[in-house]
Design an enzyme around this catalytic site. Structure first.
Site, PDB file in Angstrom:
ATOM      1  N   LYS A 129      -8.747  -3.600   6.476  1.00  0.00           N
ATOM      2  CA  LYS A 129      -8.703  -2.336   5.719  1.00  0.00           C
ATOM      3  C   LYS A 129      -7.530  -2.208   4.752  1.00  0.00           C
ATOM      4  O   LYS A 129      -7.605  -1.455   3.788  1.00  0.00           O
ATOM      5  CB  LYS A 129      -8.657  -1.149   6.690  1.00  0.00           C
ATOM      6  CG  LYS A 129      -9.944  -0.874   7.424  1.00  0.00           C
ATOM      7  CD  LYS A 129      -9.791   0.383   8.250  1.00  0.00           C
ATOM      8  CE  LYS A 129     -10.993   0.642   9.119  1.00  0.00           C
ATOM      9  NZ  LYS A 129     -10.901   1.903   9.835  1.00  0.00           N
TER      10      LYS A 129
ATOM     11  N   ASP B 246     -12.653   7.647   6.828  1.00  0.00           N
ATOM     12  CA  ASP B 246     -12.365   7.886   8.250  1.00  0.00           C
ATOM     13  C   ASP B 246     -11.869   9.311   8.494  1.00  0.00           C
ATOM     14  O   ASP B 246     -12.362  10.021   9.371  1.00  0.00           O
ATOM     15  CB  ASP B 246     -11.313   6.900   8.769  1.00  0.00           C
ATOM     16  CG  ASP B 246     -11.859   5.496   8.916  1.00  0.00           C
ATOM     17  OD1 ASP B 246     -13.060   5.350   9.181  1.00  0.00           O
ATOM     18  OD2 ASP B 246     -11.072   4.539   8.766  1.00  0.00           O
TER      19      ASP B 246
END
Ligand code: ATR
Length: 285
Positions: A73, A109
């Site tokens: 990420k 997220d």
């Protein structure tokens, strides 16, 4: 029998390592099918060291977008063209969208988590005093998005205080968040309307460990655990026994997927259906 996905007009994927247990393919493909979109989503296991080549490959193959998970990420940010503001603040990208040939990176997220909270709390969330336990990648996303959404107060407690301070430094405007050590935060337990566990404490196989005491919770407190394996952690069970409201980690998982789905297709998916699919998959594992 012909596989209808041989005619897929748009391709999406997940890159991570490992990805074998990911529930994203079934969750997204089910929505594509229900909406009669000729799209396909596949999980790719990309070993550390292979990420740059993998992203290049996605570009040459004409992918329309992809998700990124552990451990890529942060590194993926180097290989794409633009990073949106929230993802920059979080310091990680989990969703990439091909916008007219440009790879644009987002982080869904935190936003996904706030969406799942809102479905539980409604607008009351603005009036909440919130304690976040942990200061890793998940906490960074959750804190940044809650801060941007606007809540009454936000505090972080973490074993390693410097990591909590780093999160605070990245929040650009406003007063920032309160950083507390465990003793300080514990003394204030009955002040919080929402306590969020972002650590791995209580995750399988160590399912009997708990991140926070539940004796002194404020009446009506919502305890939220980002863990979804097990679905109901020992901490959530204890909180429930003390009369608290609880939220498990499925909401955040589905929420991040829903926000990514909307970025790719412009359509807000059927969250309830996505949740059912994920619960079914978890039941099978
Ligand atoms: P994620 O991306 O899931 O957030 P991470 O970045 O590895 O994972 O972060 C894990 C978080 O859980 C950290 O806040 C970590 O605390 P430290 O920053 O002090 O390492 C916390 N954590 C994990 N195991 C813990 C334990 N046994 N006790 C206290 N905190 C723990």
């Amino acid at each position: 029998m012909a596989n209808k996905f041989l005619k897929a007009e748009k391709l999406f994927g997940l890159i991570g390592h490992p990805v074998g247990h990911s529930m994203s393919p079934v969750m997204h493909n089910d929505q594509f099918e229900r909406l009669e979109l000729p799209y396909f989503y596949h999980a790719f296991d990309v070993a550390p060291g292979e990420l740059k080549e993998a992203v290049k490959g996605m570009r040459s193959l004409g992918f329309s977008g992809f998700n990124v998970t552990v451990p890529h990420k942060v590194e993926v940010m180097q290989y794409i063209d633009e990073i949106n503001e929230e993802a920059q603040m979080i310091g990680a990208v989990n969703t990439v969208v091909n916008t007219n040939g440009k790879w644009i990176g987002y982080n869904t997220d935190g936003k996904g988590y706030v969406e799942s909270l809102l479905s539980k709390t409604g607008k009351k969330l603005h009036d909440y005093n919130i304690l976040v336990i942990g200061a890793g990648g998940a906490a960074r996303a959750v804190v940044t998005s809650l801060y941007r959404y606007g809540v009454k107060s936000l505090a972080i407690t973490n074993r390693t205080i410097s990591k909590a301070e780093d999160i605070n430094k990245n929040l650009k405007e406003g007063p920032g968040v309160e950083i507390l050590n465990k003793e300080e935060a514990e003394q204030k337990t009955n002040h919080y309307d929402l306590i969020i566990n972002t650590t791995s404490i209580g995750m399988a196989p160590d399912i009997n460990t708990t991140p926070w005491k539940t004796e002194a919770l404020k009446s009506g407190c919502l305890c939220s655990d980002l863990i979804y394996n097990p679905l109901k952690t020992t901490w959530l069970k204890e909180a429930e026994n003390m009369g608290a409201d609880t939220l498990n980690g499925v909401g955040m998982f589905v929420g991040q997927g829903a926000v990514a789905f909307e970025l790719w297709t412009g359509i807000w998916p059927d969250i309830e259906r996505m949740t059912d699919i994920v619960l079914e998959e978890l039941g099978r594992k």
